[in-house]
Design an enzyme around this catalytic site. Structure first.
Site, mmCIF file in Angstrom:
data_model
loop_
_atom_site.group_PDB
_atom_site.id
_atom_site.type_symbol
_atom_site.label_atom_id
_atom_site.label_comp_id
_atom_site.label_asym_id
_atom_site.label_seq_id
_atom_site.Cartn_x
_atom_site.Cartn_y
_atom_site.Cartn_z
ATOM 1 N N ARG A 1 -8.145 -0.820 5.433
ATOM 2 C CA ARG A 1 -7.422 0.270 4.762
ATOM 3 C C ARG A 1 -6.119 -0.234 4.160
ATOM 4 N NH1 ARG A 1 -6.556 5.690 7.954
ATOM 5 N NH2 ARG A 1 -5.430 5.972 6.003
ATOM 6 N N ASP B 1 5.619 0.302 11.910
ATOM 7 C CA ASP B 1 4.393 -0.353 11.445
ATOM 8 C C ASP B 1 4.315 -1.833 11.850
ATOM 9 O OD1 ASP B 1 3.573 2.010 10.353
ATOM 10 O OD2 ASP B 1 4.115 1.509 8.287
ATOM 11 N N CYS C 1 -4.453 12.657 14.323
ATOM 12 C CA CYS C 1 -4.316 11.262 13.918
ATOM 13 C C CYS C 1 -4.202 10.419 15.183
ATOM 14 C CB CYS C 1 -3.050 11.131 13.077
ATOM 15 S SG CYS C 1 -2.673 9.452 12.597
ATOM 16 N N LYS D 1 0.836 -1.208 0.000
ATOM 17 C CA LYS D 1 0.000 0.000 0.000
ATOM 18 C C LYS D 1 0.874 1.262 0.000
ATOM 19 C CE LYS D 1 -1.419 1.445 4.196
ATOM 20 N NZ LYS D 1 -1.049 2.811 4.599
ATOM 21 N N ASN D 2 1.923 1.267 0.837
ATOM 22 C CA ASN D 2 2.716 2.483 0.984
ATOM 23 C C ASN D 2 3.686 2.714 -0.177
ATOM 24 O OD1 ASN D 2 1.315 3.003 3.270
ATOM 25 N ND2 ASN D 2 2.966 2.482 4.699
ATOM 26 N N ARG E 1 1.772 14.090 13.781
ATOM 27 C CA ARG E 1 2.053 13.935 12.356
ATOM 28 C C ARG E 1 1.930 15.237 11.555
ATOM 29 N NH1 ARG E 1 -0.474 8.443 10.118
ATOM 30 N NH2 ARG E 1 1.267 8.623 8.681
HETATM 31 N N1 EPU Z 1 7.293 14.476 10.766
HETATM 32 C C1 EPU Z 1 7.461 15.815 11.041
HETATM 33 N N2 EPU Z 1 7.250 16.729 10.035
HETATM 34 C C2 EPU Z 1 6.911 16.365 8.782
HETATM 35 C C3 EPU Z 1 6.750 14.992 8.485
HETATM 36 C C4 EPU Z 1 6.953 14.076 9.505
HETATM 37 O O1 EPU Z 1 7.778 16.168 12.166
HETATM 38 O O2 EPU Z 1 6.746 17.249 7.930
HETATM 39 C C5 EPU Z 1 7.498 13.467 11.821
HETATM 40 C C6 EPU Z 1 6.212 12.692 12.139
HETATM 41 O O3 EPU Z 1 5.373 13.363 13.024
HETATM 42 C C7 EPU Z 1 6.765 11.396 12.692
HETATM 43 C C8 EPU Z 1 8.062 11.210 11.913
HETATM 44 O O4 EPU Z 1 8.365 12.473 11.345
HETATM 45 O O5 EPU Z 1 7.048 11.550 14.043
HETATM 46 C C9 EPU Z 1 7.994 10.176 10.797
HETATM 47 O O6 EPU Z 1 6.829 10.351 10.026
HETATM 48 P P1 EPU Z 1 6.776 10.110 8.456
HETATM 49 O O7 EPU Z 1 6.568 11.419 7.797
HETATM 50 O O8 EPU Z 1 7.944 9.301 8.025
HETATM 51 O O9 EPU Z 1 5.452 9.273 8.312
HETATM 52 P P2 EPU Z 1 4.510 9.306 7.058
HETATM 53 O O10 EPU Z 1 5.319 9.552 5.851
HETATM 54 O O11 EPU Z 1 3.340 10.173 7.345
HETATM 55 C C10 EPU Z 1 4.725 6.775 6.409
HETATM 56 C C11 EPU Z 1 3.787 5.611 6.265
HETATM 57 C C12 EPU Z 1 3.319 5.196 7.658
HETATM 58 C C13 EPU Z 1 4.533 4.815 8.487
HETATM 59 C C14 EPU Z 1 5.520 5.982 8.543
HETATM 60 C C15 EPU Z 1 6.806 5.657 9.264
HETATM 61 C C16 EPU Z 1 2.826 5.986 4.087
HETATM 62 C C17 EPU Z 1 1.646 6.323 3.276
HETATM 63 N N3 EPU Z 1 2.674 6.009 5.423
HETATM 64 O O12 EPU Z 1 3.977 7.820 7.027
HETATM 65 O O13 EPU Z 1 2.479 4.058 7.485
HETATM 66 O O14 EPU Z 1 4.144 4.482 9.792
HETATM 67 O O15 EPU Z 1 5.854 6.394 7.204
HETATM 68 O O16 EPU Z 1 7.448 4.597 8.672
HETATM 69 O O17 EPU Z 1 3.878 5.675 3.544
HETATM 70 C C18 EPU Z 1 0.769 2.549 8.025
HETATM 71 O O18 EPU Z 1 0.923 2.037 6.909
HETATM 72 O O19 EPU Z 1 0.074 2.018 8.937
HETATM 73 C C19 EPU Z 1 1.422 3.815 8.325
HETATM 74 C C20 EPU Z 1 1.035 4.612 9.318
#
Ligand code: EPU
Length: 422
Positions: free
Chosen positions: A401, A309, A120, A22-23, A125
């Site tokens: 999801r 995850d 969330c 999915k990701n 996030r």
């Molecule tokens: N963060 C910031 N600022 C930003 C972006 C992120 O502070 O602008 C922080 C977040 O709050 C968090 C950390 O950085 O503490 C890491 O978050 P990240 O941005 O890497 O998460 P994401 O990109 O929103 C993806 C996956 C998640 C997975 C995370 C971590 C997708 C669509 N989602 O989320 O997947 O947990 O990376 O590996 O790729 C899931 O599939 O259940 C899921 C939540």
């Protein structure tokens, strides 16, 4: 609303196949906005978030069609033109990954209006780094009635350092930079296999990206991209969940269509905990419980560390291990809601901030539990498989999801899970 009724206490045995990730599929769908030509994506998992992303593309005026193939769906997307560069609140609130359209929209059309995602279940996030990065490439950002309003006369390459490693942030910037003028360097970039898969797709579309999979990614902008045909990588989290399902029930399961190399950290930890995991070549894993389960401490980390995850599923496993294990969640600040539900099933867990102490082995007994997010729901299904008696998992829509019919896959290897609506 669907629920699962799980009859626990049965060791799983047999063979199960992984679906596409999915990701990896979600950013690949967003990447299709970067060209007017058709982009064909294969091995797309049949999960709800993919439907939400299709609805979003539809909202943007983009055509997409889906065909059932033996392994996953074949999705064809063609963003000939854009009718409406707006990602509405109603869709973004259902799925935060909707923000992945921001980079492609602004890079190709010079304008995007995307709702800010709200709160969330697993943490704050924020998306400040997505916005700062796009600003560094020359986009102007304004907040307007809960929406991010982004415009540019043309993006220009820049060097951007991520203060925190972010997966979708890296993906958003990488996509935007493909059409920016000149060279973009992303420092402290996410190294997840899904980022690398996206870079492969973008390069197949004519982009020039080097270093994806390392923490420094260099993107040389090109004037336009073209169509491509790309299979997305297997879902390493789904595979990991199946590995734990065999370990927690004392079963013997083979998982095929996997990418073994993406699961190194998970396999290492499972072996430490006494779960026998063997790779039968690069795409198949065989897992068998190897004596009693042992408590092992765990720290979640960015890739190549142990994935956040898989933390909830690991917690379920640790309830059945001898001794105390300390689980530290380093990526999200509120990702232990499943602990409270597992405690209702008889687990001994203490949560202190970012740490959870699981004391095992405690017998689990079936109970009514409620899923709070995708991976939490998976962990409750695993706990239900190990529990005596019946477990009723409510709010199964969370699991739908991101897992393709998990109950059908698990039932094929001997689980007894019944889906019903109430
Ligand atoms: N963060 C910031 N600022 C930003 C972006 C992120 O502070 O602008 C922080 C977040 O709050 C968090 C950390 O950085 O503490 C890491 O978050 P990240 O941005 O890497 O998460 P994401 O990109 O929103 C993806 C996956 C998640 C997975 C995370 C971590 C997708 C669509 N989602 O989320 O997947 O947990 O990376 O590996 O790729 C899931 O599939 O259940 C899921 C939540």
């Amino acid at each position: 609303m669907d629920k699962f009724l799980i009859e626990g206490g049965r060791p799983l045995e047999g063979r199960v196949s992984a679906s596409g990730a999915k990701n990896a599929a979600l950013p690949a769908m967003a990447a299709s906005l970067l060209t007017g030509q058709p982009v064909v994506l294969r091995n797309i998992p049949r999960v709800r978030d993919i439907g939400t992303m299709r609805s979003l593309l539809d909202e943007l005026g983009v055509d997409s069609s889906v065909k059932h193939e033996e392994h996953g769906n074949r999705l064809e997307i063609q963003a000939r033109q854009l009718l409406n560069p707006v990602a509405p609140y109603e869709l973004v609130k259902q799925m935060r990954a909707s923000v992945l359209v921001l980079g492609p929209l602004v890079a190709r059309f010079g304008h995007a209006r995307v709702s800010l995602p709200g709160g969330c279940a697993i943490g704050a996030r924020p998306i400040n780094l997505h916005l700062r990065g796009l600003e560094a490439l020359g986009a102007s950002v304004r907040m307007d009635h809960g929406y991010i309003e982004m415009r540019t006369e043309g993006l220009r390459g820049a060097t951007f350092h991520f203060d925190t490693i972010t997966v979708t942030g890296t993906e958003n910037l990488m996509m935007a930079a493909t059409l920016a003028e000149g060279l973009t360097t992303l420092d402290n970039a996410a190294r997840e296999p899904e980022v690398e898969d996206l870079a492969h797709l973008l390069n197949e579309m004519g982009a020039s990206i080097e270093g994806a999979g390392t923490d420094t990614i260099r993107i040389r902008g090109v004037s336009s991209l073209h169509g491509a045909d790309h299979p997305v990588i297997p879902d390493r989290i789904e595979v990991g969940t199946f590995l734990v399902s065999a370990g927690i029930t004392g079963g013997h399961v083979c998982v095929d269509r996997a990418e073994v190399g993406h699961l190194a950290a998970v396999i290492t930890k499972l072996r430490e905990a006494g779960v026998g995991v063997r790779a039968n070549g690069p795409h198949e894993l065989e897992v068998e419980k190897d004596g009693a389960l042992r408590a092992v401490d765990l720290d979640t980390q960015e890739y190549p560390g142990f994935p956040t995850d898989m933390q909830a599923q690991w917690m379920a496993l640790m309830t059945q291990a001898e001794g105390a294990s300390v689980i530290s969640e380093n990526i999200f600040e509120n990702r232990f809601l499943h602990a409270l539900e597992m405690m209702r099933m008889g687990a001994d867990i203490t949560v202190e901030g970012r740490h959870a102490i699981v004391r095992g082995k405690t017998p689990l007994s079936g109970a009514k539990v409620q899923a709070s997010d995708l991976r939490a729901s998976a962990s409750l299904v695993l706990a239900g498989l190990a529990a005596q008696g019946e477990t009723l998992v409510d709010r199964v829509y969370h699991i739908d999801r991101g897992y393709e019919r998990i109950e059908e896959k698990l039932n094929r290897v001997g689980a007894r899970i019944r889906r019903f609506s109430e």
